[in-house]
Every structure is written in C-alpha cells, then in structure tokens.
Design a protein around this motif. Structure first.
Motif, mmCIF file in Angstrom:
data_model
loop_
_atom_site.group_PDB
_atom_site.id
_atom_site.type_symbol
_atom_site.label_atom_id
_atom_site.label_comp_id
_atom_site.label_asym_id
_atom_site.label_seq_id
_atom_site.Cartn_x
_atom_site.Cartn_y
_atom_site.Cartn_z
ATOM 1 N N TYR A 175 -0.345 11.241 4.168
ATOM 2 C CA TYR A 175 -0.676 11.880 5.428
ATOM 3 C C TYR A 175 -0.489 13.386 5.302
ATOM 4 N N LYS A 212 3.744 0.892 2.739
ATOM 5 C CA LYS A 212 3.473 -0.151 3.717
ATOM 6 C C LYS A 212 3.789 -1.489 3.088
ATOM 7 N N LEU A 270 6.742 -7.041 6.995
ATOM 8 C CA LEU A 270 7.953 -7.248 7.780
ATOM 9 C C LEU A 270 7.677 -8.489 8.608
ATOM 10 N N ASP A 317 -5.342 6.209 0.979
ATOM 11 C CA ASP A 317 -4.364 5.185 0.646
ATOM 12 C C ASP A 317 -4.741 4.544 -0.684
ATOM 13 N N ILE A 364 0.378 5.404 1.109
ATOM 14 C CA ILE A 364 -0.515 6.178 1.969
ATOM 15 C C ILE A 364 -0.070 7.633 1.981
ATOM 16 N N TYR A 375 0.843 -1.192 0.000
ATOM 17 C CA TYR A 375 0.000 0.000 0.000
ATOM 18 C C TYR A 375 0.878 1.241 0.000
ATOM 19 N N PHE A 392 7.855 6.323 6.166
ATOM 20 C CA PHE A 392 7.474 7.654 5.704
ATOM 21 C C PHE A 392 8.571 8.282 4.856
ATOM 22 N N GLY A 393 8.149 9.111 3.891
ATOM 23 C CA GLY A 393 9.069 9.922 3.117
ATOM 24 C C GLY A 393 9.384 11.217 3.845
ATOM 25 N N PHE A 421 3.062 13.980 3.595
ATOM 26 C CA PHE A 421 4.000 12.866 3.548
ATOM 27 C C PHE A 421 3.377 11.701 2.790
ATOM 28 N N TYR A 446 4.109 -9.044 9.922
ATOM 29 C CA TYR A 446 3.436 -7.788 10.187
ATOM 30 C C TYR A 446 3.729 -6.781 9.095
ATOM 31 N N GLN A 447 2.979 -5.699 9.131
ATOM 32 C CA GLN A 447 3.120 -4.638 8.146
ATOM 33 C C GLN A 447 3.920 -3.476 8.727
ATOM 34 N N LYS A 448 4.871 -2.950 7.949
ATOM 35 C CA LYS A 448 5.682 -1.816 8.387
ATOM 36 C C LYS A 448 5.444 -0.634 7.469
ATOM 37 N N VAL A 449 5.300 0.520 8.064
ATOM 38 C CA VAL A 449 5.079 1.751 7.311
ATOM 39 C C VAL A 449 6.348 2.593 7.359
#
Lengths: 114, 116
Positions: free
Chosen positions: A36, A93, A96, A49, A34, A32, A104-105, A89, A99-102
């Motif tokens: 923000y 996603k 990992l 998203d 996303i 994904y 950011f730029g 931003f 689990y899912q890790k996000v």
C-alpha cells in the motif's frame, strides 16, 4: 508471534532512478502479501499484491518480489517520480477462522529528490 | 464511483470525554474495517465486519471502544472515555468479497483524533 516489518524507515531516491523498498515477514502461512502507498493526509492506497505461491509479479512501473526462503518481500518502483513520494506499507493476509485478516507493517517513507 | 466517506475529518477532545466516528463504505462492499493508525506506524485493525456481523475484534479495547454496523452499510466507532493514548488517525476501509479473491481494501481519508 506474527510480525511484518521493514528494514529501512526512510529512503531517498533521485528522480528517474529505481526505488527498492524492503519488507521482512515472519508468518510463513500467509496467503498473500500486499503493498500500500499512503500519501500525507490520505488513507492507504492499494498498489499490488502477490500470492504466496509466486515469486514475482509486475504491475505498471512496479514489481513485487517474494523470497519465501528468507521471508523477504520487496517493492521495486521503476523511474521514480515526485508523485511516488509517500509512505509504503507491506501487509500480509492470512486466514483467521473462516475469514482473511490483513496485518500491516510499520512503513517506509520514500522521498524523491527532484 | 464514490469512495469511502468518513466524518469528521478532525476532532479534538479532552481526556475522559466521548467521541464517535462515522463511516460510509463503497456501495455494495460487504466487508468494513476500522483501523487505528498512530503517527509513524502502520494501521492496526480494531474491528472487521462482514455485513452486519463482527468477524474480528480481537484488538479492540472493549472497555472503552465500541463499533456497530446495524444495517450492514454504514458504521460508527465510539470511544468512551477517551485516553491520551487514543490520539491517532482512525481509518475506515471497505472491500468486496464477491467472486474472485479480492485483496484490495479501499480506505477513507481518516479522522484525526487529538486527546488533550
């Protein structure tokens, strides 16, 4: 390595015009993407998203476009308003382990000129 | 619905001192995140909890940073001893993992830390 970044650190737009905020990513395995919005003194706020198997998604006054060929993501804001002034931003996603890790730029500052 | 609560909002300390931040996530949110946001940069994940277990702490400087979420609800993040480069906003976020894929993280207002 993985990275999510933005082309333009600051974008100035006249009130009422459309805004386009761009983002480049390098991890083609992300599930994904996303967007923000972060206003001064506040935490980031989710906007919209898009799943990696889509190329366009629309929300209220916002549209996100995903171009996987060139690994590019954009957020379009229609009829930009003073309240849209903020730092935007993009984030990606991906999995990992189980689990899912996000990630950011670095952000683009949008300034709306009244 | 109450949002993510954080305290304190601001903290100024001398280098080598200790500091602790507190976060209360949205009720029922199983996942809790601590981020460090240096001025002009995007948030960087320090640690992610799923209930009271650690999912990811790969970017947590474990020689000085620690975090816990003992009862799977609120959480504390501690820095001991602080360095000048720890000056940043520390953001807490939470998200729900029930049912459908949820990408929205709800952020608190953050704690602005200044290390002198």
């Amino acid at each position: 390595g993985e990275s999510v970044g933005l082309h333009l650190p600051t974008l100035s737009v006249q009130e009422g015009d459309n805004s386009i905020i761009n983002c480049a990513y390098s991890n083609s395995a992300s599930d994904y993407f996303i967007w923000y919005k972060q206003e001064s003194g506040k935490g980031p706020q989710f906007i919209i998203d898009i799943r990696s198997n889509m190329d366009k998604r629309q929300g209220q006054r916002v549209t996100v476009l995903l171009n996987k060929t060139v690994k590019h993501l954009s957020l379009q804001i229609a009829a930009t308003q003073p309240g849209d002034s903020a730092v935007y931003f993009c984030a990606e996603k991906g999995k990992l382990g189980g689990y899912q890790k996000v990630t950011f730029g670095t952000g683009t500052k949008l300034q709306v000129i009244p | 619905e109450a949002g993510v609560a954080q305290s304190p909002r601001y903290k100024i300390i001398e280098k080598r001192q200790s500091v602790a931040f507190w976060c209360n996530p949205i009720s029922g949110h199983a996942t809790l995140y601590w981020y460090q946001q240096i001025l002009g940069q995007g948030p960087k994940l320090l640690i992610q909890f799923q209930n009271n277990g650690v999912v990811d702490d790969s970017q947590l400087p474990k020689d000085r940073f620690s975090a816990e979420r003992l009862k799977g609800v609120d959480s504390t993040l501690k820095i001991q001893p602080a360095k000048l480069e720890d000056s940043a906003v520390y953001l807490c976020a939470s998200s729900s993992t029930r049912g459908r894929v949820v990408n929205e993280q709800f952020f608190g207002p953050g704690t602005r830390l200044t290390v002198l």
